[in-house]
Scaffold this active site. Structure first.
Site, mmCIF file in Angstrom:
data_model
loop_
_atom_site.group_PDB
_atom_site.id
_atom_site.type_symbol
_atom_site.label_atom_id
_atom_site.label_comp_id
_atom_site.label_asym_id
_atom_site.label_seq_id
_atom_site.Cartn_x
_atom_site.Cartn_y
_atom_site.Cartn_z
ATOM 1 N N LYS A 52 12.777 4.478 1.637
ATOM 2 C CA LYS A 52 12.004 5.103 0.862
ATOM 3 C C LYS A 52 12.031 6.626 1.113
ATOM 4 C CE LYS A 52 8.671 1.477 0.379
ATOM 5 N NZ LYS A 52 7.254 0.956 0.643
ATOM 6 N N GLN A 96 2.072 0.751 4.354
ATOM 7 C CA GLN A 96 3.074 -0.277 4.551
ATOM 8 C C GLN A 96 2.693 -1.527 4.846
ATOM 9 O OE1 GLN A 96 6.227 -0.065 3.447
ATOM 10 N NE2 GLN A 96 6.562 -2.384 4.114
ATOM 11 N N ASP A 119 1.964 1.724 -5.294
ATOM 12 C CA ASP A 119 2.306 0.122 -5.134
ATOM 13 C C ASP A 119 1.819 -0.731 -5.952
ATOM 14 O OD1 ASP A 119 4.249 -0.273 -2.812
ATOM 15 O OD2 ASP A 119 2.615 -0.288 -1.514
#
Length: 291
Positions: A52, A96, A119
């Site tokens: 990322k 995450q 997300d």
């Protein structure tokens, strides 16, 4: 059989995003900023977050990484989430997953400001997606839709079976495929589904997101079907330096022969998940979802 090349498609979309960012900055606009919180040292999470950061550099985003050890308290994590919510320079951020067992993932997800939830996991974004309002869509399902559209695959009126009902992939995938843009007739299958093999064998589009390596075999696939393999399970391997490799939910070697289109693992859905996160961050920076 045509291979659905996620790497090539992601590269094209990254170039499009990079050009848009260049135009924004040239006009005096703000450089988009994506932040990530990483707890612990899970191998898969470490790799994913590293990708990322690399992706952000490639498209001209600013990126930040906040690290915590496994023993971080839920209160500390919630405080950092609130700090990022209130940081005007951060356009979007992710926490995450997975998180250590002593931390409630749902509580953390719900603490994220929906306007920065790139997300697409927050209940507000999920709800908006379900009823067709502009929203940040969960990155993997969004990436799959983009792959299907960019490869010219017909979905209208097609029978689509989604194997898996997770909130991250299966459920949102089924909603997106049934909406007016895609117009498929969707069945969600799972571990308790009866006659699963027969159900899959009648699907024009089969999306495997069950997390079980080699689950889908040739006898479960209709000749000429489109097969999307979402599985990315790390299994031990003596063939690689790392000692492991990624395995999909589909037995590629035998299923590919029957398909019209199929995604490989790796190099199929994975790169699109990452690029969808960049798309969401750009949308957040431009205030296109939440004005």
């Amino acid at each position: 059989m045509q291979l659905i090349d996620g790497n090539r498609t992601a590269k094209t979309i990254k170039a499009e995003i990079a050009q848009e960012v260049k135009n924004i900055v040239a006009q005096g606009g703000k450089q988009p900023h994506l932040a990530a919180i990483l707890v612990g040292h899970d191998g898969g999470s470490e790799t994913y977050v590293a990708y990322k950061i690399k992706d952000c550099e490639e498209v001209g985003f600013k990126s930040s990484l906040v690290r915590y050890e496994d023993d971080v308290t839920e209160e500390e994590l919630l405080a950092k989430v609130e700090e990022l919510n209130n940081d005007d320079d951060v356009d979007g951020f992710i926490v995450q997953l997975p998180l250590p067992k002593h931390i409630s993932e749902q509580k953390i997800i719900e603490a994220i400001d929906a306007r920065k939830d790139v997300d697409g996991f927050h209940p507000v974004n999920v709800g908006r997606m379900v009823i067709g309002l502009p929203s940040f869509v969960s990155a993997t399902p969004d990436g799959i839709v983009e792959l299907i559209k960019r490869h010219g695959i017909e979905t209208s009126g097609k029978d689509c079976v989604v194997i898996g009902r997770s909130n991250i992939v299966g459920r949102p995938m089924s909603v997106l495929m049934s909406q007016k843009e895609m117009n498929a007739t969707v069945t969600v299958a799972h571990s308790r589904t009866k006659n699963l093999k027969e159900l899959c064998a009648n699907a024009d589009i089969l999306i495997a997101a069950i997390g079980s390596p080699g689950f889908v075999t040739a006898d479960m696939v209709k000749p000429g079907a489109v097969v999307i393999d979402v599985g990315t399970t790390r299994v031990k391997s003596t063939e690689t330096k790392s000692g492991w490799k990624l395995k999909g939910d589909v037995v590629f070697e035998e299923v590919a022969e029957k398909c019209s289109f199929i995604t490989p693992v790796p190099g199929g859905v994975g790169p699109m998940t990452r690029v969808s996160l960049l798309k969401n961050t750009l949308l957040a920076a431009k205030k296109e979802i939440y004005k």
